[in-house]
Write a protein that holds these residues in place. Structure first.
Motif, mmCIF file in Angstrom:
data_model
loop_
_atom_site.group_PDB
_atom_site.id
_atom_site.type_symbol
_atom_site.label_atom_id
_atom_site.label_comp_id
_atom_site.label_asym_id
_atom_site.label_seq_id
_atom_site.Cartn_x
_atom_site.Cartn_y
_atom_site.Cartn_z
ATOM 1 N N ARG A 161 0.774 -1.241 0.000
ATOM 2 C CA ARG A 161 0.000 0.000 0.000
ATOM 3 C C ARG A 161 0.806 1.292 0.000
ATOM 4 N N ARG A 208 0.646 3.667 -3.139
ATOM 5 C CA ARG A 208 -0.633 4.368 -3.251
ATOM 6 C C ARG A 208 -0.708 5.517 -2.241
ATOM 7 N N HIS A 229 -1.041 9.456 -3.075
ATOM 8 C CA HIS A 229 -2.100 10.237 -2.427
ATOM 9 C C HIS A 229 -1.499 11.490 -1.789
ATOM 10 N N GLN A 248 -4.576 6.231 5.518
ATOM 11 C CA GLN A 248 -4.856 7.252 4.508
ATOM 12 C C GLN A 248 -5.385 8.530 5.169
ATOM 13 N N ASP A 274 -8.677 8.980 -4.929
ATOM 14 C CA ASP A 274 -8.917 7.884 -3.998
ATOM 15 C C ASP A 274 -10.324 7.313 -4.114
#
Length: 174
Positions: A20, A23, A27, A66, A129
């Motif tokens: 992850r 990503r 982001h 996130q 996202d």
């Protein structure tokens, strides 16, 4: 028994980071506009997440991390006035994603730079996202109407930034 749990936690966290982190960095980069700063923010967030990993790994670890990245970028923006460092536009030897060209990436980041911090955050959460308007509103603690109107304004600004001389519509032709 305790040693086994620590090893399992370490393996679980290592797997999470391996699958992850790219990503999360993307982001963060879209939010702050600087790849190296994004890497630093994600690294700091992951260090804090590791300390809480046993509590968050079984719920929604990606969502938790996130949101933490989003909050960390927001904090970074808030403290920008106090810092004397200035991020540079071009960092040497920065890898570029395989699915986009350098020009596309540069144009996107430039268009994102034309937005306010709130607009940029909402656009990244909503479109990069793929969060719903309701999820974005809950994450940022604002109303769904604010998300909708901010998205509308931000996308209009981005369209202008990406194509400053659009084809004139029927009302604009002479």
């Amino acid at each position: 028994m305790r040693f086994r749990r620590v090893r399992d936690t370490d393996e679980s966290f290592t797997t999470f980071v391996a699958t992850r982190s790219h990503r999360l960095i993307a982001h963060a980069e879209l939010l702050c506009g600087h790849r190296e700063q994004a890497r630093d923010i994600v690294q700091s967030v992951l260090v804090r997440a590791y300390q809480r990993w046993s509590r968050i790994e079984h719920d929604d670890p990606y969502g938790y991390v996130q949101r933490s990245v989003t909050n960390a970028v927001t904090d970074w923006w808030r403290t920008a006035q106090q810092r004397h460092e200035r991020p540079v536009d071009v960092v040497p030897d920065v890898p570029i994603g395989e699915d986009t060209t350098f020009e596309d990436r540069r144009a996107l980041l430039s268009a994102l730079d034309s937005l306010t911090h709130r607009e940029r955050t909402i656009v990244v959460l909503r479109y990069f996202d793929d969060h719903t308007e309701k999820d974005v509103a809950e994450t940022l603690r604002i109303s769904v109407g604010t998300v909708k109107s901010t998205c509308h304004t931000a996308l209009r600004k981005m369209r202008i930034a990406l194509d400053p001389h659009p084809y004139p519509g029927p009302m604009e032709q002479s």
